[in-house]
Design a protein around this motif. Structure first.
Motif, PDB file in Angstrom:
ATOM      1  N   GLN A  71       9.230  -0.598   5.411  1.00  0.00           N
ATOM      2  CA  GLN A  71       8.385   0.504   4.880  1.00  0.00           C
ATOM      3  C   GLN A  71       9.175   1.519   4.213  1.00  0.00           C
ATOM      4  N   ILE A  72      10.549   1.779   4.847  1.00  0.00           N
ATOM      5  CA  ILE A  72      11.346   2.811   4.248  1.00  0.00           C
ATOM      6  C   ILE A  72      11.937   2.356   2.956  1.00  0.00           C
ATOM      7  N   ALA A  73      12.145   0.942   2.948  1.00  0.00           N
ATOM      8  CA  ALA A  73      12.772   0.271   1.872  1.00  0.00           C
ATOM      9  C   ALA A  73      12.050   0.304   0.545  1.00  0.00           C
ATOM     10  N   VAL A  74      10.669   0.341   0.805  1.00  0.00           N
ATOM     11  CA  VAL A  74       9.884   0.220  -0.479  1.00  0.00           C
ATOM     12  C   VAL A  74       9.468   1.775  -1.080  1.00  0.00           C
ATOM     13  N   LEU A  75       9.903   2.663  -0.354  1.00  0.00           N
ATOM     14  CA  LEU A  75       9.593   4.103  -0.767  1.00  0.00           C
ATOM     15  C   LEU A  75      10.602   4.468  -2.132  1.00  0.00           C
ATOM     16  N   LYS A  76       9.668   4.684  -3.227  1.00  0.00           N
ATOM     17  CA  LYS A  76      10.250   5.154  -4.494  1.00  0.00           C
ATOM     18  C   LYS A  76      11.147   6.571  -4.551  1.00  0.00           C
ATOM     19  N   LYS A  77      12.042   6.412  -5.505  1.00  0.00           N
ATOM     20  CA  LYS A  77      12.618   7.896  -5.413  1.00  0.00           C
ATOM     21  C   LYS A  77      11.848   9.066  -5.555  1.00  0.00           C
ATOM     22  N   GLU A  78      10.660   9.167  -6.362  1.00  0.00           N
ATOM     23  CA  GLU A  78       9.919  10.281  -6.325  1.00  0.00           C
ATOM     24  C   GLU A  78       9.082  10.349  -5.043  1.00  0.00           C
ATOM     25  N   GLN A  79       9.052   9.267  -4.208  1.00  0.00           N
ATOM     26  CA  GLN A  79       8.309   9.478  -3.007  1.00  0.00           C
ATOM     27  C   GLN A  79       9.194  10.088  -2.141  1.00  0.00           C
ATOM     28  N   LEU A  80      10.372   9.722  -2.296  1.00  0.00           N
ATOM     29  CA  LEU A  80      11.512  10.395  -1.212  1.00  0.00           C
ATOM     30  C   LEU A  80      11.749  11.672  -1.599  1.00  0.00           C
ATOM     31  N   GLU A  81      11.556  12.121  -2.951  1.00  0.00           N
ATOM     32  CA  GLU A  81      11.902  13.262  -3.300  1.00  0.00           C
ATOM     33  C   GLU A  81      11.019  14.285  -2.843  1.00  0.00           C
ATOM     34  N   ALA A  82       9.761  13.900  -2.736  1.00  0.00           N
ATOM     35  CA  ALA A  82       8.500  14.835  -2.240  1.00  0.00           C
ATOM     36  C   ALA A  82       8.526  15.121  -0.948  1.00  0.00           C
ATOM     37  N   LEU A  83       9.311  14.413  -0.004  1.00  0.00           N
ATOM     38  CA  LEU A  83       9.442  14.524   1.313  1.00  0.00           C
ATOM     39  C   LEU A  83      10.152  16.054   1.803  1.00  0.00           C
ATOM     40  N   THR A  84       9.846  16.600   2.601  1.00  0.00           N
ATOM     41  CA  THR A  84      10.537  17.740   3.195  1.00  0.00           C
ATOM     42  C   THR A  84      11.833  17.306   3.795  1.00  0.00           C
ATOM     43  N   SER A  85      12.803  18.252   4.236  1.00  0.00           N
ATOM     44  CA  SER A  85      13.932  17.785   4.814  1.00  0.00           C
ATOM     45  C   SER A  85      13.706  17.443   6.105  1.00  0.00           C
ATOM     46  N   ALA A  86      12.757  18.042   6.825  1.00  0.00           N
ATOM     47  CA  ALA A  86      12.308  17.370   7.923  1.00  0.00           C
ATOM     48  C   ALA A  86      11.797  16.093   8.306  1.00  0.00           C
ATOM     49  N   GLN A  87      11.064  15.912   6.903  1.00  0.00           N
ATOM     50  CA  GLN A  87      10.490  14.547   7.030  1.00  0.00           C
ATOM     51  C   GLN A  87      11.745  13.401   6.852  1.00  0.00           C
ATOM     52  N   THR A 115       0.863  -1.263  -0.105  1.00  0.00           N
ATOM     53  CA  THR A 115      -0.039  -0.116  -0.035  1.00  0.00           C
ATOM     54  C   THR A 115       0.775   1.415  -0.214  1.00  0.00           C
ATOM     55  N   LEU A 116       1.802   1.304   1.033  1.00  0.00           N
ATOM     56  CA  LEU A 116       2.951   2.326   1.024  1.00  0.00           C
ATOM     57  C   LEU A 116       3.524   2.788  -0.258  1.00  0.00           C
ATOM     58  N   ALA A 117       4.129   1.613  -1.053  1.00  0.00           N
ATOM     59  CA  ALA A 117       4.749   1.742  -2.146  1.00  0.00           C
ATOM     60  C   ALA A 117       3.777   2.235  -3.331  1.00  0.00           C
ATOM     61  N   SER A 118       2.483   1.980  -3.407  1.00  0.00           N
ATOM     62  CA  SER A 118       1.421   2.346  -4.450  1.00  0.00           C
ATOM     63  C   SER A 118       1.120   3.808  -4.097  1.00  0.00           C
ATOM     64  N   LEU A 119       1.416   4.533  -3.253  1.00  0.00           N
ATOM     65  CA  LEU A 119       0.853   5.900  -3.013  1.00  0.00           C
ATOM     66  C   LEU A 119       1.640   6.750  -3.851  1.00  0.00           C
ATOM     67  N   SER A 120       0.982   7.745  -4.214  1.00  0.00           N
ATOM     68  CA  SER A 120       1.637   8.704  -4.966  1.00  0.00           C
ATOM     69  C   SER A 120       2.592   9.590  -4.073  1.00  0.00           C
ATOM     70  N   ALA A 121       3.410  10.193  -4.806  1.00  0.00           N
ATOM     71  CA  ALA A 121       4.642  11.266  -4.099  1.00  0.00           C
ATOM     72  C   ALA A 121       3.973  12.121  -3.197  1.00  0.00           C
TER      73      ALA A 121
END
Length: 189
Positions: free
Chosen positions: A167-183, A143-149
């Motif tokens: 959970q962190i391991a399945v995050l895609k590049k675009e999902q990680l790029e959408a996070l703020t520096s605090a996140q 579910t986490l991997a399928s969520l949009s960025a």
């Protein structure tokens, strides 16, 4: 008090006239479990709002799925804590969408584990941000991997901190790029 046999004989319109204090609130878990879907459908939103967690937990999964969106929206946060993951899994997307921000903020990890991607897609950004770190821990990796960025980015920093290593391991590049520096700083903390 009212026996389960006597309660079973009441029509939906008779159930609807039971008051909240001493009426609906006074029903035991076995009495709640004995209500039919027709009787539950007859409950007003005021009556639904008066139900405690144990009363809500006693509602069968089939009967929970028969609640209207207005009835689901009327559940108190205390009532929502009684909703089981099995009950949530039986709700349709419109019913899941009926949960408000305060209700979503009361979700447990078990309740969240019953939500699919389509269910999470119905949540507003405020509702996603209201998920606690322990609740977010209930998201499946699929579910986490399928969520949009942009959906991932709406999780609060505290929620992001609740993600497991898996959970962190399945995050895609675009999902990680959408996070703020605090996140990003909260990942794995």
């Amino acid at each position: 008090g009212l026996s389960t046999t006597a309660l079973a004989s009441l029509s939906a319109d008779r159930i609807a006239v039971l008051g909240t204090t001493g009426g609906i609130q006074g029903l035991s878990t076995s009495q709640m479990a004995s209500l039919t879907s027709e009787q539950l459908a007859g409950l007003t939103t005021v009556q639904i709002a008066s139900l405690g967690s144990r009363q809500v937990a006693a509602i069968s999964t089939a009967n929970m799925a028969a609640l209207t969106t207005a009835q689901i929206a009327a559940l108190s946060t205390a009532g929502v804590t009684g909703v089981s993951s099995e009950q949530i899994a039986k709700l349709n997307t419109s019913q899941v969408e009926a949960f408000n921000t305060a209700q979503v903020g009361a979700f447990t990890s078990l309740q969240v584990s019953a939500l699919g991607t389509d269910d999470l897609g119905t949540f507003s950004t405020a509702e996603l941000a209201a998920l606690t770190s322990s609740a977010v821990a209930g998201l499946s990796t699929d579910t986490l991997a399928s969520l949009s960025a942009d959906r991932i980015a709406t999780f609060g920093t505290a929620s992001i901190a609740g993600l497991s290593t898996a959970q962190i391991a399945v995050l895609k590049k675009e999902q990680l790029e959408a996070l703020t520096s605090a996140q990003v700083g909260a990942l794995g903390s």
